[in-house]
Each structure stands twice: as C-alpha cells, then as structure tokens.
Design an enzyme around this catalytic site. Structure first.
Site, PDB file in Angstrom:
ATOM      1  N   TYR A  53      -9.658 -37.305   8.387  1.00 28.10           N
ATOM      2  CA  TYR A  53     -10.919 -36.763   7.663  1.00 28.10           C
ATOM      3  C   TYR A  53     -11.941 -37.643   6.635  1.00 28.10           C
ATOM      4  CZ  TYR A  53      -8.177 -32.179   8.698  1.00 28.10           C
ATOM      5  OH  TYR A  53      -7.123 -31.563   8.874  1.00 28.10           O
ATOM      6  N   GLY A 200      -6.919 -21.869  12.199  1.00 25.93           N
ATOM      7  CA  GLY A 200      -7.590 -20.580  12.781  1.00 25.93           C
ATOM      8  C   GLY A 200      -6.730 -19.033  12.331  1.00 25.93           C
ATOM      9  N   LYS A 204     -12.365 -18.479  12.684  1.00 29.50           N
ATOM     10  CA  LYS A 204     -13.691 -19.374  12.437  1.00 29.50           C
ATOM     11  C   LYS A 204     -14.863 -18.582  11.429  1.00 29.50           C
ATOM     12  CE  LYS A 204     -13.380 -23.191  15.836  1.00 29.50           C
ATOM     13  NZ  LYS A 204     -13.888 -24.248  16.617  1.00 29.50           N
ATOM     14  N   GLY A 205     -14.712 -17.870  10.977  1.00 28.87           N
ATOM     15  CA  GLY A 205     -15.098 -16.734   9.862  1.00 28.87           C
ATOM     16  C   GLY A 205     -14.811 -15.607  10.526  1.00 28.87           C
ATOM     17  N   LEU A 207     -13.324 -12.885  11.551  1.00 26.07           N
ATOM     18  CA  LEU A 207     -12.961 -11.926  10.888  1.00 26.07           C
ATOM     19  C   LEU A 207     -13.315 -11.721   9.796  1.00 26.07           C
ATOM     20  CD1 LEU A 207      -8.812 -12.499  12.038  1.00 26.07           C
ATOM     21  CD2 LEU A 207     -10.279 -11.331  13.389  1.00 26.07           C
ATOM     22  N   LYS A 210     -18.201 -13.532  10.148  1.00 23.50           N
ATOM     23  CA  LYS A 210     -19.658 -13.882  11.459  1.00 23.50           C
ATOM     24  C   LYS A 210     -20.029 -13.579  12.866  1.00 23.50           C
ATOM     25  CE  LYS A 210     -19.332 -18.359   9.929  1.00 23.50           C
ATOM     26  NZ  LYS A 210     -19.077 -19.395  10.421  1.00 23.50           N
TER      27      LYS A 210
END
Length: 295
Positions: A53, A200, A204-205, A207, A210
């Site tokens: 990262y 996850g 990725k949002g 739920l 998004k």
C-alpha cells in the site's frame, strides 16, 4: 466492541478491524493519524495494512500514528508483492528470501520490534509453500512476528496451508454478496481452529449506499433487491458485519475507513446489535428462491 481470539495465538482482535488501504496517507497524513488514534479510542484494536500500500508509506503512517499505543493495538501487515523500480506496478515474489528480508523493512516502517500478524499477500498452489511456511515459522521463533497467515480466496491453496502449516488465520473476501467461502473453506478452518478475517464484507459499498450494479455473479436486479432487504432492517452495516461473524471461524471483519464520518457510522452500527427480525430478513436473502424472484 467485542473481541475474539485469533486462531491458536494469544492475540485478541476487535470484531471490526480498521482497513488502512483506503487511507489518504499522501494527501492528509496528519488527519489520517488522528483518525487512526480516534479508532483506537473507540475500541478498535486491530489495524490492517500491507507493504504494498502506497509503496510502504501506508505502513509508515500507520506505525507512527499507533506508536504511542503499541502495546494496546494489533497490527497486521502483508508480504509477497514487490514494486517495480519505476513504480509502474509490482511482481509476485513469495520466496523465503524475500519474506525474511521484507519483514525487516516492514518493522522499520512500522517503528516496531514485532508484527502481531504477518500474512502472505496472495498465494497459489504453484508457490514454494514449504519454503514460505519455513520462513514464517522462523520469524515467529525469532519473535519478529506473533502469528502468521495468508490472504487468499482459493480453497485448494488454503487447504495446503491448513495441512502443512501452523498458521492462525486466513484473510478472505466474504459477505452477503460473496459467499464462496461457505462452500469449502469456513468449516474447514473452524475445524482446525484457524480464524478468518473477512474483507469486502460491505460489497464495496453496495450494501450501504452505492448504486446497484452487476457484482460477483449477481445481476443489478438481484443486488438491488438485496439492498432493499438489508436497508429495511435500519442498520445495514451491522447486518452485513454480523452476518459474517455468525460463523464460528470468523474473528473480525476488515472495513475500509477513510473519514471520521465513516468511522462514526461504523462504531454506531456496531453498538446496535441486530434483532431477531433482522436475522430473519437475512435468512430470506439466503434462500435460492429470493434470487430466482429477482432475476
């Protein structure tokens, strides 16, 4: 905040862990440090980073921010990927030599004498598995790491490490929108007292907030239908997290946190346990007929 034992180690991790990959360590290092410390103050003791990262800068910022609380936090980092010199990408290098040297660089960047959890950042059955295990065991015996594991979704790879190593955990993608680990891995790991750390978990949002779209084999219509059921519970974050924590193998869910607002929302959700009616809604989601109705 609840805490769970990690494998056969003496480590206890918060059931929500701070995923550091999304942190804006280059743009806002000071605010990032404040966010990490606030997470600690609110009960999160488990912070997950990797040497990959931000080309190591992520480890540096995390290590500096958490140094005053070193004895109170659990730091996880990963190894196995090497950046190209020009920064254009990275290559997979799961060799014993790289693991034994890479750990020293991570220790330096994290400003610590030991790493609580050291994981192989990927892996296949074509890797030199015995060599990798030997490297991790040596680091554990040397006191440079307290526990080790792998980050993988591949059942055949996971099984090899279960049978041949002393690992304490596996990090894998798992959630309501990706239930592959239920097929082969979760029960196997539970039987061997190896913990699972999920990533996850919020899809990725999808739920949370998004817009619905095709995801992991689910159509946009299926995702939208699932979103409605989860959102109708009034606490979608808690439902998503508690769903994965229902399995005895799962010790913690890594959630990517980038802002104070996200942190506050996650902490608030964790303080509101899901009710029986919400669990029933989740069970409905898991029924095959639910998806058949929304295809």
């Amino acid at each position: 905040m609840k805490y769970h034992k990690l494998g056969n180690s003496d480590i206890e991790v918060s059931e929500i862990s701070f995923g550091c990959m999304s942190l804006e360590v280059e743009k806002n290092p000071d605010s990032t440090s404040s966010l990490l410390r606030e997470a600690h103050d609110k009960g999160i003791n488990f912070f997950d980073t990797a040497d990959l990262y931000n080309r190591g800068l992520n480890e540096e910022v995390v290590g500096k921010a958490l140094k005053p609380y070193r004895d109170e936090v659990i730091i996880s980092t990963k190894v196995g990927n090497v950046w190209n010199e020009d920064g254009s990408g990275w290559e997979w290098n799961p060799t014993k030599e790289y693991i034994l040297t890479g750990v020293n660089e991570s220790l330096r960047r994290l400003q610590t004498e030991y790493i609580d959890l050291y994981m192989l950042h990927g892996g296949t059955i074509d890797d030199p598995i015995d060599e990798i295990i030997e490297a991790f065991d040596r680091l554990k015996d040397q006191g440079k790491i307290r526990a080790y594991g792998i980050s993988s979704i591949r059942p055949n790879t996971i099984r090899q490490y279960v049978e041949r190593s002393r690992m304490d955990c596996v990090m894998m993608q798992y959630g309501l929108l990706d239930r592959r680990p239920e097929e082969e891995s979760l029960d196997l790991l539970a039987e061997h007292d190896i913990s699972v750390i999920t990533r996850g978990t919020l899809g990725k949002g999808l739920l949370i907030d998004k817009a619905p779209h095709d995801y992991q084999g689910y159509s946009r219509q299926e995702v939208e239908a699932l979103q409605k059921v989860v959102n109708n519970t009034g606490n979608p974050i808690s439902v998503a997290v508690q769903y994965v924590l229902q399995h005895p193998a799962v010790a913690s869910a890594v959630l990517g946190i980038r802002t104070k607002e996200q942190l506050d929302e996650i902490i608030q959700a964790s303080d509101q346990p899901i009710q029986a009616s919400q669990l029933e809604a989740v069970k409905e989601i898991l029924e095959p007929k639910f998806y058949e109705q929304h295809r």
